[in-house]
Design a protein around this motif. Structure first.
Motif, PDB file in Angstrom:
ATOM      1  N   VAL A  22     -27.400 -32.897  -3.370  1.00 21.73           N
ATOM      2  CA  VAL A  22     -27.023 -31.652  -4.043  1.00 21.73           C
ATOM      3  C   VAL A  22     -28.235 -31.073  -4.759  1.00 21.73           C
ATOM      4  O   VAL A  22     -29.183 -31.785  -5.068  1.00 21.73           O
ATOM      5  CB  VAL A  22     -25.874 -31.844  -5.073  1.00 21.73           C
ATOM      6  N   GLU A  23     -28.181 -29.772  -5.020  1.00 21.16           N
ATOM      7  CA  GLU A  23     -29.168 -29.122  -5.871  1.00 21.16           C
ATOM      8  C   GLU A  23     -28.447 -28.646  -7.120  1.00 21.16           C
ATOM      9  O   GLU A  23     -27.432 -27.948  -7.029  1.00 21.16           O
ATOM     10  CB  GLU A  23     -29.834 -27.936  -5.177  1.00 21.16           C
ATOM     11  N   VAL A  24     -28.954 -29.052  -8.255  1.00 22.40           N
ATOM     12  CA  VAL A  24     -28.351 -28.736  -9.548  1.00 22.40           C
ATOM     13  C   VAL A  24     -29.181 -27.644 -10.209  1.00 22.40           C
ATOM     14  O   VAL A  24     -30.392 -27.780 -10.353  1.00 22.40           O
ATOM     15  CB  VAL A  24     -28.322 -29.988 -10.457  1.00 22.40           C
ATOM     16  N   PHE A  25     -28.524 -26.562 -10.596  1.00 20.43           N
ATOM     17  CA  PHE A  25     -29.177 -25.462 -11.304  1.00 20.43           C
ATOM     18  C   PHE A  25     -28.773 -25.564 -12.766  1.00 20.43           C
ATOM     19  O   PHE A  25     -27.583 -25.543 -13.072  1.00 20.43           O
ATOM     20  CB  PHE A  25     -28.731 -24.110 -10.720  1.00 20.43           C
ATOM     21  N   TRP A  91     -21.347 -35.671 -10.092  1.00 20.72           N
ATOM     22  CA  TRP A  91     -20.892 -37.047 -10.360  1.00 20.72           C
ATOM     23  C   TRP A  91     -20.725 -37.846  -9.072  1.00 20.72           C
ATOM     24  O   TRP A  91     -20.995 -39.042  -9.053  1.00 20.72           O
ATOM     25  CB  TRP A  91     -19.594 -37.034 -11.142  1.00 20.72           C
ATOM     26  N   ARG A  92     -20.311 -37.192  -7.989  1.00 20.35           N
ATOM     27  CA  ARG A  92     -20.129 -37.903  -6.715  1.00 20.35           C
ATOM     28  C   ARG A  92     -21.440 -38.472  -6.176  1.00 20.35           C
ATOM     29  O   ARG A  92     -21.419 -39.419  -5.395  1.00 20.35           O
ATOM     30  CB  ARG A  92     -19.488 -36.989  -5.667  1.00 20.35           C
ATOM     31  N   GLY A  96     -22.433 -44.972 -10.560  1.00 21.06           N
ATOM     32  CA  GLY A  96     -21.597 -45.262 -11.718  1.00 21.06           C
ATOM     33  C   GLY A  96     -20.608 -44.158 -12.055  1.00 21.06           C
ATOM     34  O   GLY A  96     -19.674 -44.359 -12.819  1.00 21.06           O
ATOM     35  N   TRP A  97     -20.811 -42.989 -11.491  1.00 19.92           N
ATOM     36  CA  TRP A  97     -19.946 -41.840 -11.770  1.00 19.92           C
ATOM     37  C   TRP A  97     -19.197 -41.367 -10.530  1.00 19.92           C
ATOM     38  O   TRP A  97     -18.409 -40.428 -10.601  1.00 19.92           O
ATOM     39  CB  TRP A  97     -20.786 -40.678 -12.322  1.00 19.92           C
ATOM     40  N   ARG A  98     -19.456 -41.980  -9.388  1.00 26.39           N
ATOM     41  CA  ARG A  98     -18.850 -41.509  -8.132  1.00 26.39           C
ATOM     42  C   ARG A  98     -17.331 -41.439  -8.208  1.00 26.39           C
ATOM     43  O   ARG A  98     -16.722 -40.492  -7.731  1.00 26.39           O
ATOM     44  CB  ARG A  98     -19.298 -42.388  -6.977  1.00 26.39           C
ATOM     45  N   TRP A  99     -16.729 -42.467  -8.788  1.00 31.66           N
ATOM     46  CA  TRP A  99     -15.263 -42.501  -8.875  1.00 31.66           C
ATOM     47  C   TRP A  99     -14.729 -41.296  -9.642  1.00 31.66           C
ATOM     48  O   TRP A  99     -13.730 -40.694  -9.254  1.00 31.66           O
ATOM     49  CB  TRP A  99     -14.802 -43.815  -9.520  1.00 31.66           C
ATOM     50  N   LEU A 100     -15.412 -40.915 -10.742  1.00 32.41           N
ATOM     51  CA  LEU A 100     -14.973 -39.756 -11.527  1.00 32.41           C
ATOM     52  C   LEU A 100     -15.198 -38.462 -10.746  1.00 32.41           C
ATOM     53  O   LEU A 100     -14.384 -37.542 -10.829  1.00 32.41           O
ATOM     54  CB  LEU A 100     -15.699 -39.711 -12.872  1.00 32.41           C
ATOM     55  N   GLY A 101     -16.270 -38.404  -9.970  1.00 35.13           N
ATOM     56  CA  GLY A 101     -16.526 -37.234  -9.145  1.00 35.13           C
ATOM     57  C   GLY A 101     -15.462 -37.037  -8.085  1.00 35.13           C
ATOM     58  O   GLY A 101     -15.045 -35.908  -7.811  1.00 35.13           O
ATOM     59  N   ILE A 102     -15.023 -38.124  -7.493  1.00 37.03           N
ATOM     60  CA  ILE A 102     -13.970 -38.032  -6.476  1.00 37.03           C
ATOM     61  C   ILE A 102     -12.658 -37.580  -7.109  1.00 37.03           C
ATOM     62  O   ILE A 102     -12.029 -36.622  -6.654  1.00 37.03           O
ATOM     63  CB  ILE A 102     -13.802 -39.376  -5.740  1.00 37.03           C
ATOM     64  N   ILE A 103     -12.262 -38.248  -8.183  1.00 38.06           N
ATOM     65  CA  ILE A 103     -11.004 -37.904  -8.865  1.00 38.06           C
ATOM     66  C   ILE A 103     -11.103 -36.517  -9.493  1.00 38.06           C
ATOM     67  O   ILE A 103     -10.186 -35.702  -9.379  1.00 38.06           O
ATOM     68  CB  ILE A 103     -10.655 -38.959  -9.930  1.00 38.06           C
ATOM     69  N   GLY A 104     -12.223 -36.250 -10.155  1.00 34.67           N
ATOM     70  CA  GLY A 104     -12.403 -34.971 -10.852  1.00 34.67           C
ATOM     71  C   GLY A 104     -12.464 -33.762  -9.936  1.00 34.67           C
ATOM     72  O   GLY A 104     -12.276 -32.635 -10.389  1.00 34.67           O
ATOM     73  N   GLY A 105     -12.720 -33.978  -8.676  1.00 38.89           N
ATOM     74  CA  GLY A 105     -12.776 -32.872  -7.722  1.00 38.89           C
ATOM     75  C   GLY A 105     -11.435 -32.544  -7.083  1.00 38.89           C
ATOM     76  O   GLY A 105     -11.331 -31.596  -6.318  1.00 38.89           O
ATOM     77  N   LEU A 106     -10.424 -33.345  -7.403  1.00 42.02           N
ATOM     78  CA  LEU A 106      -9.101 -33.137  -6.801  1.00 42.02           C
ATOM     79  C   LEU A 106      -8.157 -32.398  -7.747  1.00 42.02           C
ATOM     80  O   LEU A 106      -8.210 -32.604  -8.955  1.00 42.02           O
ATOM     81  CB  LEU A 106      -8.459 -34.501  -6.478  1.00 42.02           C
ATOM     82  N   PRO A 107      -7.282 -31.563  -7.170  1.00 43.69           N
ATOM     83  CA  PRO A 107      -6.235 -30.964  -8.001  1.00 43.69           C
ATOM     84  C   PRO A 107      -5.274 -32.069  -8.449  1.00 43.69           C
ATOM     85  O   PRO A 107      -5.046 -33.000  -7.682  1.00 43.69           O
ATOM     86  CB  PRO A 107      -5.528 -29.990  -7.057  1.00 43.69           C
ATOM     87  N   PRO A 108      -4.763 -32.058  -9.617  1.00 46.59           N
ATOM     88  CA  PRO A 108      -4.886 -31.059 -10.671  1.00 46.59           C
ATOM     89  C   PRO A 108      -6.064 -31.320 -11.609  1.00 46.59           C
ATOM     90  O   PRO A 108      -6.292 -30.563 -12.538  1.00 46.59           O
ATOM     91  CB  PRO A 108      -3.569 -31.200 -11.430  1.00 46.59           C
TER      92      PRO A 108
END
Length: 140
Positions: A22-25, A91-92, A96-108
């Motif tokens: 990813v590219e982060v701005f 986060w994905r 150490g943050w991948r799990w939060l990135g996966i969950i955090g990207g899903l509705p709701p």
């Protein structure tokens, strides 16, 4: 016989350059943003970090002013995300943050995160001022 170098800084002609996931701005003029980006860099995020204030580079279709107001991330397919969805994308690709990135990207959860992000945005300038004062106090 093919010899492999034990020196990580040495490059060989067959080394492949792998682009970041990813590219982060980010707003490099914001002390909070710099501290957070520094954390992700130290954590080994698979990301290219672009300081909009230094590089003058904003995401495609986004003005510099807009890029400074919201967090933006572009993935390797060129999809641009902002706000909570952008944090989930970062986060994905952060160990150490991948799990939060996966969950955090899903509705709701992404909707809840966006609501929290929207609540944070109006107080960000106040927090930036406080952070600048604290950093100046540490210098003197």
């Amino acid at each position: 016989m093919d010899q492999k170098s034990s020196k990580p800084s040495e490059s060989k002609s067959d080394d492949a350059v792998t682009p970041a996931a990813v590219e982060v701005f980010y707003d490099g003029g914001c002390p909070l943003c710099r501290a957070e980006i520094g954390y992700y860099q130290r954590s080994g995020a698979d990301a290219l970090f672009t300081d909009v204030t230094q590089d003058g580079a904003s995401p495609p279709g986004v003005s510099c002013a807009q890029a400074l107001k919201r967090f933006h991330v572009r993935d390797s397919q060129g999809r641009l995300r902002s706000g909570a969805a952008a944090f989930a994308a970062l986060w994905r690709v952060t160990p150490g943050w991948r799990w939060l990135g996966i969950i955090g990207g899903l509705p709701p959860f992404v909707w809840i995160g966006e609501g929290a992000y929207q609540l944070f945005l109006p107080i960000r300038p106040v927090l930036q001022k406080l952070a600048r004062r604290w950093s100046r106090a540490d210098i003197t």
